[in-house]
Scaffold this active site. Structure first.
Site, PDB file in Angstrom:
ATOM      1  N   LYS A  68       9.634 -19.061 -45.881  1.00 24.51           N
ATOM      2  CA  LYS A  68       9.151 -18.722 -47.531  1.00 24.51           C
ATOM      3  C   LYS A  68       9.026 -17.131 -47.877  1.00 24.51           C
ATOM      4  O   LYS A  68       9.502 -16.958 -48.684  1.00 24.51           O
ATOM      5  CB  LYS A  68       7.571 -19.248 -47.465  1.00 24.51           C
ATOM      6  CG  LYS A  68       7.073 -18.808 -48.937  1.00 24.51           C
ATOM      7  CD  LYS A  68       5.630 -19.421 -48.931  1.00 24.51           C
ATOM      8  CE  LYS A  68       4.481 -18.422 -48.657  1.00 24.51           C
ATOM      9  NZ  LYS A  68       4.351 -17.204 -49.398  1.00 24.51           N
ATOM     10  N   ASN A  69       8.569 -16.405 -46.943  1.00 27.45           N
ATOM     11  CA  ASN A  69       8.220 -15.035 -47.219  1.00 27.45           C
ATOM     12  C   ASN A  69       9.617 -14.230 -47.117  1.00 27.45           C
ATOM     13  O   ASN A  69       9.951 -12.980 -47.727  1.00 27.45           O
ATOM     14  CB  ASN A  69       7.281 -14.463 -46.240  1.00 27.45           C
ATOM     15  CG  ASN A  69       5.821 -14.841 -46.789  1.00 27.45           C
ATOM     16  OD1 ASN A  69       5.775 -15.570 -47.507  1.00 27.45           O
ATOM     17  ND2 ASN A  69       4.875 -14.294 -45.952  1.00 27.45           N
ATOM     18  N   CYS A  98      -2.617 -16.385 -53.280  1.00 28.98           N
ATOM     19  CA  CYS A  98      -3.826 -16.707 -52.350  1.00 28.98           C
ATOM     20  C   CYS A  98      -4.815 -15.771 -52.748  1.00 28.98           C
ATOM     21  O   CYS A  98      -4.848 -14.473 -52.971  1.00 28.98           O
ATOM     22  CB  CYS A  98      -3.298 -16.918 -50.889  1.00 28.98           C
ATOM     23  SG  CYS A  98      -2.360 -18.226 -50.637  1.00 28.98           S
ATOM     24  N   ARG A 108      -5.686  -7.383 -53.211  1.00 26.67           N
ATOM     25  CA  ARG A 108      -4.349  -7.396 -53.180  1.00 26.67           C
ATOM     26  C   ARG A 108      -3.503  -6.530 -54.396  1.00 26.67           C
ATOM     27  O   ARG A 108      -3.219  -7.178 -55.248  1.00 26.67           O
ATOM     28  CB  ARG A 108      -3.702  -8.926 -53.324  1.00 26.67           C
ATOM     29  CG  ARG A 108      -4.284  -9.819 -52.135  1.00 26.67           C
ATOM     30  CD  ARG A 108      -3.662 -11.035 -51.980  1.00 26.67           C
ATOM     31  NE  ARG A 108      -2.363 -10.897 -51.344  1.00 26.67           N
ATOM     32  CZ  ARG A 108      -1.533 -12.149 -50.956  1.00 26.67           C
ATOM     33  NH1 ARG A 108      -1.901 -13.072 -51.322  1.00 26.67           N
ATOM     34  NH2 ARG A 108      -0.355 -11.776 -50.257  1.00 26.67           N
ATOM     35  N   ASP A 166      -1.276 -14.268 -41.208  1.00 25.80           N
ATOM     36  CA  ASP A 166      -0.832 -15.653 -41.797  1.00 25.80           C
ATOM     37  C   ASP A 166      -1.278 -16.684 -40.745  1.00 25.80           C
ATOM     38  O   ASP A 166      -1.233 -17.844 -41.065  1.00 25.80           O
ATOM     39  CB  ASP A 166       0.516 -15.785 -42.324  1.00 25.80           C
ATOM     40  CG  ASP A 166       0.659 -15.002 -43.671  1.00 25.80           C
ATOM     41  OD1 ASP A 166      -0.432 -14.696 -44.066  1.00 25.80           O
ATOM     42  OD2 ASP A 166       1.790 -14.971 -44.351  1.00 25.80           O
ATOM     43  N   ARG A 209       2.709 -24.720 -51.504  1.00 23.14           N
ATOM     44  CA  ARG A 209       3.403 -23.682 -51.662  1.00 23.14           C
ATOM     45  C   ARG A 209       4.083 -23.178 -50.535  1.00 23.14           C
ATOM     46  O   ARG A 209       5.087 -22.063 -50.814  1.00 23.14           O
ATOM     47  CB  ARG A 209       2.360 -22.502 -52.170  1.00 23.14           C
ATOM     48  CG  ARG A 209       1.572 -22.683 -53.518  1.00 23.14           C
ATOM     49  CD  ARG A 209       0.851 -21.590 -53.749  1.00 23.14           C
ATOM     50  NE  ARG A 209       1.526 -20.504 -53.352  1.00 23.14           N
ATOM     51  CZ  ARG A 209       0.950 -19.312 -52.643  1.00 23.14           C
ATOM     52  NH1 ARG A 209      -0.460 -19.512 -52.392  1.00 23.14           N
ATOM     53  NH2 ARG A 209       1.686 -18.230 -52.330  1.00 23.14           N
TER      54      ARG A 209
HETATM   55  C1  UD1 Z   1       3.130 -10.653 -47.624  1.00 25.41           C
HETATM   56  C2  UD1 Z   1       3.183 -12.020 -47.213  1.00 25.41           C
HETATM   57  C3  UD1 Z   1       2.040 -12.542 -46.994  1.00 25.41           C
HETATM   58  C4  UD1 Z   1       1.285 -11.990 -45.834  1.00 25.41           C
HETATM   59  C5  UD1 Z   1       1.133 -10.372 -46.080  1.00 25.41           C
HETATM   60  C6  UD1 Z   1       0.539  -9.760 -44.752  1.00 25.41           C
HETATM   61  C7  UD1 Z   1       4.998 -12.658 -48.887  1.00 25.41           C
HETATM   62  C8  UD1 Z   1       5.637 -13.318 -49.884  1.00 25.41           C
HETATM   63  N1  UD1 Z   1       3.719 -12.738 -48.510  1.00 25.41           N
HETATM   64  O1  UD1 Z   1       2.269 -10.340 -48.532  1.00 25.41           O
HETATM   65  O2  UD1 Z   1       1.996 -14.076 -46.418  1.00 25.41           O
HETATM   66  O3  UD1 Z   1      -0.088 -12.483 -45.676  1.00 25.41           O
HETATM   67  O4  UD1 Z   1       2.534  -9.933 -46.277  1.00 25.41           O
HETATM   68  O5  UD1 Z   1       1.492 -10.010 -43.682  1.00 25.41           O
HETATM   69  O6  UD1 Z   1       5.888 -11.881 -48.068  1.00 25.41           O
HETATM   70  N2  UD1 Z   1      -2.038  -3.294 -50.310  1.00 25.41           N
HETATM   71  C9  UD1 Z   1      -2.432  -2.305 -51.078  1.00 25.41           C
HETATM   72  N3  UD1 Z   1      -1.435  -1.939 -52.026  1.00 25.41           N
HETATM   73  C10 UD1 Z   1      -0.422  -2.510 -52.413  1.00 25.41           C
HETATM   74  C11 UD1 Z   1      -0.066  -3.522 -51.697  1.00 25.41           C
HETATM   75  C12 UD1 Z   1      -0.610  -4.041 -50.629  1.00 25.41           C
HETATM   76  O7  UD1 Z   1      -3.433  -1.688 -50.660  1.00 25.41           O
HETATM   77  O8  UD1 Z   1       0.120  -2.116 -53.563  1.00 25.41           O
HETATM   78  C13 UD1 Z   1      -2.661  -3.928 -49.263  1.00 25.41           C
HETATM   79  C14 UD1 Z   1      -2.979  -5.433 -49.485  1.00 25.41           C
HETATM   80  O9  UD1 Z   1      -4.423  -5.409 -50.177  1.00 25.41           O
HETATM   81  C15 UD1 Z   1      -3.253  -5.762 -48.181  1.00 25.41           C
HETATM   82  C16 UD1 Z   1      -2.134  -4.795 -47.296  1.00 25.41           C
HETATM   83  O10 UD1 Z   1      -1.816  -4.088 -48.172  1.00 25.41           O
HETATM   84  O11 UD1 Z   1      -4.541  -5.388 -47.584  1.00 25.41           O
HETATM   85  C17 UD1 Z   1      -0.855  -5.822 -46.831  1.00 25.41           C
HETATM   86  O12 UD1 Z   1      -0.596  -6.539 -48.172  1.00 25.41           O
HETATM   87  P1  UD1 Z   1       1.077  -6.667 -47.916  1.00 25.41           P
HETATM   88  O13 UD1 Z   1       1.527  -6.322 -46.858  1.00 25.41           O
HETATM   89  O14 UD1 Z   1       1.488  -6.000 -49.492  1.00 25.41           O
HETATM   90  O15 UD1 Z   1       0.976  -8.335 -48.531  1.00 25.41           O
HETATM   91  P2  UD1 Z   1       2.125  -8.879 -49.542  1.00 25.41           P
HETATM   92  O16 UD1 Z   1       3.490  -8.217 -49.425  1.00 25.41           O
HETATM   93  O17 UD1 Z   1       1.309  -9.418 -50.516  1.00 25.41           O
END
Ligand code: UD1
Length: 431
Positions: free
Chosen positions: A22-23, A118, A123, A313, A407
């Site tokens: 999925k990711n 989620c 986030r 995850d 999802r």
């Molecule tokens: C992706 C995965 C999700 C997984 C996560 C962490 C997808 C579609 N989803 O989510 O399943 O749980 O990686 O392995 O690939 N953060 C910030 N600022 C930002 C972006 C992120 O502070 O602009 C923080 C987030 O709040 C979190 C951390 O960085 O604490 C990691 O988030 P991130 O790696 O961005 O997760 P996703 O890409 O949303």
């Protein structure tokens, strides 16, 4: 809305094939917006999030043909008629924000509402925006009268630059790679996330003519090119789904052979299961995982970290297993600040988990006889944890809000049934 009903099951036995990730598939689909030529993605999992991404691509003017039987999707984004992501779709799925980098690179503008997905923490998307700004985009944030947040990025030209990510964000790394692929000059992303899904995206973009090096390490170098062309690509297997089946064997003391799994991607989960006494035999094309009924499985502690650390995850599913193992284990969540929504639900099933350190740590006492209960999937992986707990629990478990599970898990009922689980999807009746 349907519910999932599970009876005590096990030991689960047999072979199960993992679907495409999925990711990985969501950024791959977003990346098809970077070219006017046709692209085909294969081994696409049948998931609600994939449907949302396809609707999103269509809303920008792309022609999307889904062949669910053949598990492939063809996208042709010849002409983009919009660069604004409809709020309704973005609210359904956080990964919609991944369209922003490609839209900005291709059309010079991208507007999205602040994303959903989620509810596992704040986030934010500040790092995605920091990257776009560094590449030369102006960012405007605003709120409409209903207080929905929007962000808009606009540029006349994206230029290569050095970007340091304060946190190793998977989505920000992917979005910046996609925007930088069509920029002028060289971009360096430092402290980049290293997840296998980022490597898969870079491999696809390189097939499209991009010049990306270092994906999978903490420094990614992108030499911008003027245009990208169409390409075909097969999605990597889903490491989170694979880990969920490994844990299903552990929690039911079963014997499961998982196929289409890249065990290198699941190393920390395998290591932790071995620590607990589960046998994991790694073959060339399949992984067998088993724990015989009379062997005592013991608890361990886990700490979630960005890849290659233990995946956040898989934290909820591991908690369900720890609840049944002997001895207590501590789970420390360091990636998201609010990822213990499954704790009250597992506790309805007698897991006895307590939270400490301002909700950052969960103490799982272990050795519990789980009891079936009516529980709610508070998010995607929480739902998977409740399925695992339900398999081990005495009496029936009913899980509501299973749309979260749909999802991210393809054919989950069929796959667990084929391993001998007593699991059914039923229409929701009155409480
Ligand atoms: C992706 C995965 C999700 C997984 C996560 C962490 C997808 C579609 N989803 O989510 O399943 O749980 O990686 O392995 O690939 N953060 C910030 N600022 C930002 C972006 C992120 O502070 O602009 C923080 C987030 O709040 C979190 C951390 O960085 O604490 C990691 O988030 P991130 O790696 O961005 O997760 P996703 O890409 O949303």
């Amino acid at each position: 809305m349907s519910i999932i009903r599970i009876g005590q099951s096990g030991p689960l036995k047999g072979e199960v094939e993992v679907s495409g990730s999925k990711n990985a598939v969501l950024p791959l689909l977003a990346a098809t917006l970077l070219t006017e030529e046709a692209c085909e993605i294969t081994d696409v999992p049948d998931l609600k999030d994939v449907d949302v991404m396809c609707r999103l691509l269509r809303s920008f003017g792309a022609v999307v043909e889904e062949d669910k039987g053949g598990k492939s999707i063809k996208v042709r984004a010849k002409t983009l008629t919009s660069n604004e992501a409809p709020c309704g779709l973005v609210k359904k799925m956080r990964a919609s924000v991944l369209a922003m980098g490609p839209l900005l690179a291709r059309t010079g503008r991208a507007k999205v509402s602040l994303p959903g997905g989620c509810a596992i923490g704040k986030r934010p998307i500040d790092l995605h925006l920091k990257g776009f700004r560094a590449l030369g985009a102006d960012i405007v944030s605003m709120e409409d009268e209903e207080n929905y947040g929007y962000v808009e990025a606009v540029t006349s030209e994206l230029k290569g630059v050095e970007i340091y990510l304060d946190t190793r964000s998977v989505g920000a790394t992917e979005n910046i790679i996609m925007a930088a692929a069509l920029s002028r000059g060289v971009t360096l992303i430092e402290n980049a996330a290293q997840e296998p899904e980022i490597v898969d995206l870079a491999n696809f973009l390189n097939k499209m003519g991009a010049k990306i090096k270092g994906a999978g390490t903490d420094v990614v170098k992108i030499e911008g090119v003027e245009r990208l062309h169409g390409a075909n690509h097969t999605v990597i297997p889903d490491r989170i789904e694979a880990a969920t089946f490994l844990l299903a064997a552990a929690v039911t003391k079963g014997d499961i052979t998982v196929t289409n799994m890249l065990s290198d991607h699941v190393k920390p989960v395998i290591a932790k299961l071995r620590e607990c006494g589960v046998t994991v035999e790694d073959g060339a094309n399949e992984t067998r995982v088993y724990a015989s009924g009379d062997r005592m499985l013991t608890a361990t502690d886990i700490k979630t970290l960005p890849y290659p650390g233990f995946p956040t995850d898989v934290q909820p599913q591991f908690m369900a297993f720890l609840a049944t193992a002997s001895g207590s284990g501590v789970i420390r969540e360091t990636v998201f600040e609010n990822r213990f929504g499954h704790v009250p639900e597992l506790n309805k099933m007698n897991a006895g988990v307590t939270l400490a350190r301002e909700g950052r740590e969960a103490i799982v006492p272990g050795g519990r006889i789980l009891r079936g209960a009516k529980v709610r999937a508070t998010d995607l992986r929480a739902g998977a944890a409740l399925i695992l707990a339900g398999l081990a629990a005495e009496a029936e478990t009913e899980i509501s809000d299973v749309y979260h599970i749909d999802r991210g898990y393809s054919n989950i009922i069929e796959k667990f049934s084929s391993l001998g689980a007593d699991i059914k999807r039923l229409p929701h009746t009155a409480k």
